[in-house]
Design a protein around this motif. Structure first.
Motif, PDB file in Angstrom:
ATOM      1  N   ASP A   7       0.855  -1.183   0.000  1.00 27.05           N
ATOM      2  CA  ASP A   7       0.000   0.000   0.000  1.00 27.05           C
ATOM      3  C   ASP A   7       0.893   1.236   0.000  1.00 27.05           C
ATOM      4  N   ARG A   8       0.758   2.058  -1.021  1.00 28.24           N
ATOM      5  CA  ARG A   8       1.595   3.249  -1.137  1.00 28.24           C
ATOM      6  C   ARG A   8       0.788   4.530  -0.954  1.00 28.24           C
ATOM      7  N   SER A   9      -0.375   4.431  -0.420  1.00 28.46           N
ATOM      8  CA  SER A   9      -1.241   5.605  -0.280  1.00 28.46           C
ATOM      9  C   SER A   9      -0.699   6.615   0.726  1.00 28.46           C
ATOM     10  N   ASN A  10       0.173   6.192   1.628  1.00 28.28           N
ATOM     11  CA  ASN A  10       0.717   7.100   2.633  1.00 28.28           C
ATOM     12  C   ASN A  10       2.081   7.685   2.254  1.00 28.28           C
ATOM     13  N   LEU A  11       2.581   7.380   1.048  1.00 27.88           N
ATOM     14  CA  LEU A  11       3.872   7.913   0.629  1.00 27.88           C
ATOM     15  C   LEU A  11       3.740   9.382   0.269  1.00 27.88           C
ATOM     16  N   GLU A  12       4.702  10.166   0.678  1.00 28.36           N
ATOM     17  CA  GLU A  12       4.704  11.587   0.373  1.00 28.36           C
ATOM     18  C   GLU A  12       5.585  11.837  -0.843  1.00 28.36           C
ATOM     19  N   VAL A  13       5.091  12.623  -1.779  1.00 26.49           N
ATOM     20  CA  VAL A  13       5.867  13.023  -2.940  1.00 26.49           C
ATOM     21  C   VAL A  13       6.592  14.306  -2.584  1.00 26.49           C
ATOM     22  N   VAL A  14       7.903  14.314  -2.805  1.00 29.00           N
ATOM     23  CA  VAL A  14       8.705  15.488  -2.490  1.00 29.00           C
ATOM     24  C   VAL A  14       9.249  16.048  -3.797  1.00 29.00           C
ATOM     25  N   TYR A  15       8.964  17.315  -4.048  1.00 28.34           N
ATOM     26  CA  TYR A  15       9.458  17.986  -5.248  1.00 28.34           C
ATOM     27  C   TYR A  15      10.630  18.871  -4.865  1.00 28.34           C
ATOM     28  N   ASN A  16      11.699  18.779  -5.621  1.00 28.71           N
ATOM     29  CA  ASN A  16      12.861  19.617  -5.371  1.00 28.71           C
ATOM     30  C   ASN A  16      12.873  20.709  -6.432  1.00 28.71           C
ATOM     31  N   VAL A  17      12.255  21.831  -6.132  1.00 22.01           N
ATOM     32  CA  VAL A  17      12.195  22.926  -7.093  1.00 22.01           C
ATOM     33  C   VAL A  17      13.353  23.896  -6.914  1.00 22.01           C
ATOM     34  N   GLU A  18      14.248  23.598  -5.983  1.00 20.33           N
ATOM     35  CA  GLU A  18      15.400  24.457  -5.781  1.00 20.33           C
ATOM     36  C   GLU A  18      16.482  24.206  -6.821  1.00 20.33           C
ATOM     37  N   LYS A  19      16.448  23.069  -7.473  1.00 23.06           N
ATOM     38  CA  LYS A  19      17.468  22.727  -8.452  1.00 23.06           C
ATOM     39  C   LYS A  19      16.819  22.539  -9.816  1.00 23.06           C
ATOM     40  N   ILE A  20      17.158  23.423 -10.742  1.00 23.39           N
ATOM     41  CA  ILE A  20      16.589  23.376 -12.082  1.00 23.39           C
ATOM     42  C   ILE A  20      17.669  22.943 -13.058  1.00 23.39           C
ATOM     43  N   LEU A  21      17.322  21.978 -13.923  1.00 24.46           N
ATOM     44  CA  LEU A  21      18.194  21.535 -15.003  1.00 24.46           C
ATOM     45  C   LEU A  21      17.611  22.016 -16.319  1.00 24.46           C
ATOM     46  N   ASP A  22      18.453  22.585 -17.163  1.00 22.33           N
ATOM     47  CA  ASP A  22      18.044  22.942 -18.520  1.00 22.33           C
ATOM     48  C   ASP A  22      18.581  21.830 -19.407  1.00 22.33           C
TER      49      ASP A  22
END
Length: 104
Positions: A7-22
Motif C-alpha cells: 500500500d503506497r497511499s501514505n507515501l509523500e511526494v517530495v518535489y525539489n524545485v530548488e534545483k533546475i536543469l536545462d
C-alpha cells in the motif's frame, strides 16, 4: 495498491524545485562559459546540457558534412564544458552518414 502488493497511499511526494536543469541548450558558436554561467545564475539554473553547434563557429554556416566540422563542433562544446564541468554538461554531435561513420 502497488504492483508488488504494498500500500503506497501514505507515501509523500517530495518535489525539489530548488534545483533546475536545462536539458536542451543549443550552442551557436559565439558563447563563452562565463556568460552562460551568469545567465544560469540569474535564472536559477543549476546545470545545463549543452548541444554542440552544427555551425562553422566563425561564419555561422550550418555544417556537418565532414569529420573536421563535427570535431570542431564537439571540441567547441567540450572546451566550454571544461570551464565548469560540474554545471556545464555537453552533448556531442554525431552524423550517422556512412561516409562519416566509417561504413561502406
Amino acid at each position: 495498491m502497488s504492483e508488488d502488493g504494498g500500500d503506497r497511499s501514505n507515501l509523500e511526494v517530495v518535489y525539489n524545485v530548488e534545483k533546475i536543469l536545462d536539458a536542451h541548450t543549443h550552442l551557436t558558436g559565439q558563447e563563452n562559459a562565463e556568460r552562460i554561467l551568469e545567465c544560469m545564475d540569474f535564472c536559477g539554473i543549476e546545470k545545463v546540457f549543452l548541444f554542440a553547434p552544427m555551425l562553422d563557429v566563425q561564419a555561422h554556416e550550418i555544417t556537418s558534412d565532414s569529420l573536421d566540422d563535427i570535431r570542431t563542433h564537439n571540441d567547441y562544446c567540450a572546451d566550454l564544458c571544461s570551464r565548469a564541468p560540474e554545471r556545464l554538461l555537453g552533448f556531442c554531435t554525431l552524423n550517422p552518414m556512412p561516409d562519416l561513420a566509417g561504413g561502406d
